[in-house]
Design an enzyme around this catalytic site. Structure first.
Site, PDB file in Angstrom:
ATOM      1  N   ARG A 102      34.481  34.685  44.501  1.00  0.00           N
ATOM      2  CA  ARG A 102      35.909  34.419  44.609  1.00  0.00           C
ATOM      3  C   ARG A 102      36.237  33.127  43.868  1.00  0.00           C
ATOM      4  NH1 ARG A 102      36.984  32.701  48.953  1.00  0.00           N
ATOM      5  NH2 ARG A 102      35.093  32.959  50.181  1.00  0.00           N
TER       6      ARG A 102
ATOM      7  N   TYR B 175      35.480  40.999  40.307  1.00  0.00           N
ATOM      8  CA  TYR B 175      34.620  40.675  41.447  1.00  0.00           C
ATOM      9  C   TYR B 175      35.311  41.082  42.758  1.00  0.00           C
ATOM     10  CZ  TYR B 175      32.508  38.389  45.310  1.00  0.00           C
ATOM     11  OH  TYR B 175      31.952  38.194  46.543  1.00  0.00           O
TER      12      TYR B 175
ATOM     13  N   GLY C  83      35.732  40.242  46.024  1.00  0.00           N
ATOM     14  CA  GLY C  83      36.632  39.419  46.845  1.00  0.00           C
ATOM     15  C   GLY C  83      37.935  39.084  46.138  1.00  0.00           C
TER      16      GLY C  83
ATOM     17  N   LYS D 129      40.482  40.486  51.163  1.00  0.00           N
ATOM     18  CA  LYS D 129      40.997  39.122  51.372  1.00  0.00           C
ATOM     19  C   LYS D 129      42.482  39.029  51.034  1.00  0.00           C
ATOM     20  CE  LYS D 129      36.849  37.766  52.278  1.00  0.00           C
ATOM     21  NZ  LYS D 129      36.445  37.538  53.666  1.00  0.00           N
TER      22      LYS D 129
ATOM     23  N   HIS E 116      39.740  35.899  59.916  1.00  0.00           N
ATOM     24  CA  HIS E 116      38.457  36.070  59.230  1.00  0.00           C
ATOM     25  C   HIS E 116      37.362  36.143  60.296  1.00  0.00           C
ATOM     26  CE1 HIS E 116      35.676  34.391  55.794  1.00  0.00           C
ATOM     27  NE2 HIS E 116      35.644  35.692  55.841  1.00  0.00           N
TER      28      HIS E 116
ATOM     29  N   SER F 294      32.636  32.225  54.971  1.00  0.00           N
ATOM     30  CA  SER F 294      31.905  33.222  54.192  1.00  0.00           C
ATOM     31  C   SER F 294      30.420  32.867  54.109  1.00  0.00           C
ATOM     32  CB  SER F 294      32.462  33.255  52.769  1.00  0.00           C
ATOM     33  OG  SER F 294      33.852  33.416  52.824  1.00  0.00           O
TER      34      SER F 294
ATOM     35  N   CYS G  79      28.066  32.839  56.300  1.00  0.00           N
ATOM     36  CA  CYS G  79      27.482  32.062  57.405  1.00  0.00           C
ATOM     37  C   CYS G  79      26.961  32.992  58.501  1.00  0.00           C
ATOM     38  CB  CYS G  79      28.504  31.108  58.002  1.00  0.00           C
ATOM     39  SG  CYS G  79      28.832  29.683  56.963  1.00  0.00           S
TER      40      CYS G  79
ATOM     41  N   ASP H 136      33.975  41.247  59.264  1.00  0.00           N
ATOM     42  CA  ASP H 136      34.630  40.233  58.423  1.00  0.00           C
ATOM     43  C   ASP H 136      36.073  39.934  58.807  1.00  0.00           C
ATOM     44  OD1 ASP H 136      34.342  38.456  56.181  1.00  0.00           O
ATOM     45  OD2 ASP H 136      35.615  39.798  55.012  1.00  0.00           O
TER      46      ASP H 136
ATOM     47  N   ARG I  90      26.074  41.608  46.328  1.00  0.00           N
ATOM     48  CA  ARG I  90      26.696  42.293  47.476  1.00  0.00           C
ATOM     49  C   ARG I  90      26.264  43.740  47.607  1.00  0.00           C
ATOM     50  NH1 ARG I  90      30.626  39.167  50.586  1.00  0.00           N
ATOM     51  NH2 ARG I  90      30.675  37.198  49.500  1.00  0.00           N
TER      52      ARG I  90
HETATM   53  C1  OXD Z   1      33.935  36.357  51.776  1.00  0.00           C
HETATM   54  C2  OXD Z   1      33.656  37.793  51.861  1.00  0.00           C
HETATM   55  O1  OXD Z   1      33.816  35.769  50.701  1.00  0.00           O
HETATM   56  O2  OXD Z   1      33.700  38.309  52.981  1.00  0.00           O
HETATM   57  O3  OXD Z   1      34.303  35.781  52.808  1.00  0.00           O
HETATM   58  O4  OXD Z   1      33.420  38.421  50.834  1.00  0.00           O
HETATM   59 MN    MN Z   2      34.583  37.061  54.481  1.00  0.00          MN
END
Ligand code: OXD
Ligand code: MN
Length: 588
Positions: A69, A197, A199, A206, A226, A248, A250, A277, A371
């Site tokens: 992102r 990409y 995101g 998002k 989120h 993100s 984590c 998410d 991903r």
């Molecule tokens: C992020 C995702 O970047 O979920 O938070 O892709």
């Molecule tokens: Mn996310």
């Protein structure tokens, strides 16, 4: 496919701007999607993987400058700059539309324009919202088909309504200097230009489900967050639900698919995944808060996902999945990424750029933000409530970040307003999910810093308002930190399945069965309040995990003051009072 005039007029407008070679409506049929996959394989946009080992799975490589992102190029374009607030990039809508139109003029003249009708949330659910993404990328169509409910059934649900998000995406020339991810909340519009990409361009995620939806939620009285959503079934068969916000990369996906430690499995505990998410949260008729996962798939970070860390996620990726920027194992025609196994297979491999790679030159084989896009229904732990139109009722809300020292393993806020304060002062070390430096601590309120579609001071006020009138039915609010390190920089808490021990303390606090002591931060467990059966951890380590370093916290408070100053008079006075009360408790 539709007679909806507003939809058709808008599509004509976009068509005359981008002048496509051809227009294709995505009806959502398997036949149509299969044809697109086939075309992608022919052009090299997708590599078809070993269909015995990974049926329906494909590998995609993005442009090398387009892997995460781009927060610096993400804009909230509302009429009044003040409404975007100090944490968002802003541009005047007229100026931005003019710039984007110039970039998009004739951009699809040699390309096909796909129109994807999609629903965020189960079709027809009172939580759900409809959007359209016009795109020139088959990769986007195929990813959206996994991540959202798409096609004719969405159009049927929309009927003649004007309540839909208008989204345009063009891969353009993938020029990073002219990359724009723009949101026009007052027009229900999203334009993503010069990126492919996920995101940035899977707009349902998002762009819509967080940035636009947070704005809609503020106006309509609900929350777009989120957050993962999980259910914990106890040995008596009762399932209770928790939503948790972490920045993100984590561990939201891992936590949402947690497998209980052996002794808890034997006792009869199980964990069920509702979402990994995003959560849309509304007040139900019973006065509780209910949450729905608006997505239909997982767009998960691949590196680190293994049989050990997250077997459910790994299993979810074993069919009908698109992998992006991972290692290609040419010998098996399968995929690999860092920490899937200790060593990469001793096979002929290609790194995420497509170059020969064997893991010996010190570079990662998969991009750190590589991903998988996997259907949620593939996940062995998917909740029976995943498609429930009314969502699930929340007992607890958790905020958390990646903090080496400051935040203790867990604490409970004193009440809703204090919980909102705890969320608003969240800090976390940055990760590879966005371009920029990795590992620096930044304030990331409710893990929404890059995703809040309006002024964050107003967002805090909206959170405070959502708590009004909930009384005893309000979910209890907690903070966790799985990432505390010792003096050698090693994680002290084992994490993964053992996080259930903390979740059970949290649920124990919700039903009044778990003990706690009052500290400067909130209510905290003593070591004896957490079930540590079968866990190899010392009393000293537990004490470190639960300790609060007051000097560090005094520095933290200074940082919070500075952060809060940004919001000027839009910072709710309740939060100022909470900060003063924290200072008081820490002692001058
Ligand atoms: C992020 C995702 O970047 O979920 O938070 O892709
Ligand atoms: Mn996310």
């Amino acid at each position: 496919m539709t007679t909806n005039k507003q939809v058709l007029n808008w599509i004509e407008e976009i068509k005359s701007l981008v002048t496509p070679k051809e227009v294709i409506w995505i009806d959502g049929s398997e036949e149509q999607l299969e044809k697109l996959r086939q075309e992608c394989v022919e052009t090299g946009e997708l590599i078809r993987l070993n269909q015995e080992k990974l049926p329906g799975c494909y590998l995609h490589r993005s442009a090398q400058n387009d892997v995460a992102r781009v927060e610096g190029r993400t804009f909230i374009c509302c009429r009044d700059k003040n409404d975007a607030g100090p944490t968002n990039n802003w541009e005047d809508p007229q100026v931005m539309y003019a710039r984007l139109k110039e970039l998009c003029s004739g951009v699809m003249k040699d390309r096909t324009m796909y129109i994807i009708p999609y629903s965020m949330g189960p079709i027809g659910s009172p939580f759900s919202k409809i959007g359209f993404e016009i795109t020139d990328s088959k990769y986007v169509v195929l990813n959206m088909a996994i991540m959202a409910r798409i096609g004719q059934k969405v159009l049927d649900q929309l009927g003649d309504s004007n309540d839909f998000v208008r989204g345009l995406h063009t891969t353009g020339s993938v020029d990073p200097e002219n990359r724009y991810i723009c949101h026009f909340p007052e027009d229900n519009a999203i334009w993503s230009v010069n990126s492919a990409y996920g995101g940035n361009v899977l707009q349902g995620k998002k762009c819509f489900a967080l940035r636009i939806a947070s704005f809609q939620g503020r106006n309509e009285g609900w929350l777009a967050e989120h957050m993962l959503i999980l259910g914990i079934r106890d040995p008596k068969g009762n399932t209770r639900y928790i939503a948790a916000a972490f920045p993100s990369a984590c561990g939201k996906t891992n936590l949402s698919m947690l497998i209980p430690p052996k002794s808890f499995l034997e006792k009869g505990y199980s964990v069920w995944t509702v979402g990994d998410d995003i959560a849309w949260i509304r007040k139900g008729e019973d006065g509780r808060l209910w949450a729905v996962n608006p997505e239909a798939g997982f767009f998960g970070v691949a590196p680190g996902t293994s049989e050990k860390s997250n077997p459910n996620a790994l299993e979810a990726t074993r069919k009908n999945t698109i992998f992006t920027n991972v290692v290609h194992d040419l010998t098996d025609n399968t995929v690999w990424w860092e920490r899937m196994t200790k060593q990469p297979p001793a096979h002929e491999l290609r790194n995420w750029k497509g170059e020969p790679w064997d893991g010996t030159d010190g570079t990662p084989g998969a991009h750190p933000n590589s991903r998988f896009t996997a259907p949620a229904i593939n996940c062995p732990s998917i909740s029976s409530e995943f498609n429930s139109p009314n969502g699930v009722p929340l007992d607890a809300i958790i905020f958390g970040g990646r903090r080496a020292k400051t935040a203790p393993l867990v604490y409970q806020s004193f009440d809703w307003n204090h919980g909102v304060f705890v969320g608003s002062v969240m800090g976390s070390e940055t990760t590879a999910a966005a371009t920029g430096q990795v590992g620096v601590v930044r304030h990331d309120p409710m893990a929404m810093l890059p995703f809040c579609g309006y002024h964050m001071g107003d967002y805090f006020a909206h959170w405070l308002k959502m708590g009004e009138g909930l009384g005893e039915k309000a979910p209890k609010i907690f903070n966790v930190n799985w990432f505390r390190t010792d003096d050698e920089g090693k994680f002290i808490w084992p994490g993964f399945g053992d996080n259930l021990r903390i979740l059970l303390w949290i649920l124990g606090r919700c039903d009044g069965s778990a003990g706690a002591v009052e500290t400067a931060l909130g209510w905290q467990p003593s070591t004896s309040d957490i079930c540590l059966d079968g866990l190899d951890i010392t009393e000293d380590e537990m004490n470190t995990l639960l300790s609060i370093d007051k000097d560090l916290w005094k520095t933290e408070v200074e940082g919070i003051h500075k952060f809060y100053e940004k919001f000027g008079d839009r910072l709710p006075k309740e939060l100022k009072a909470q900060l003063a009360a924290l200072e008081e408790r820490l002692g001058k």
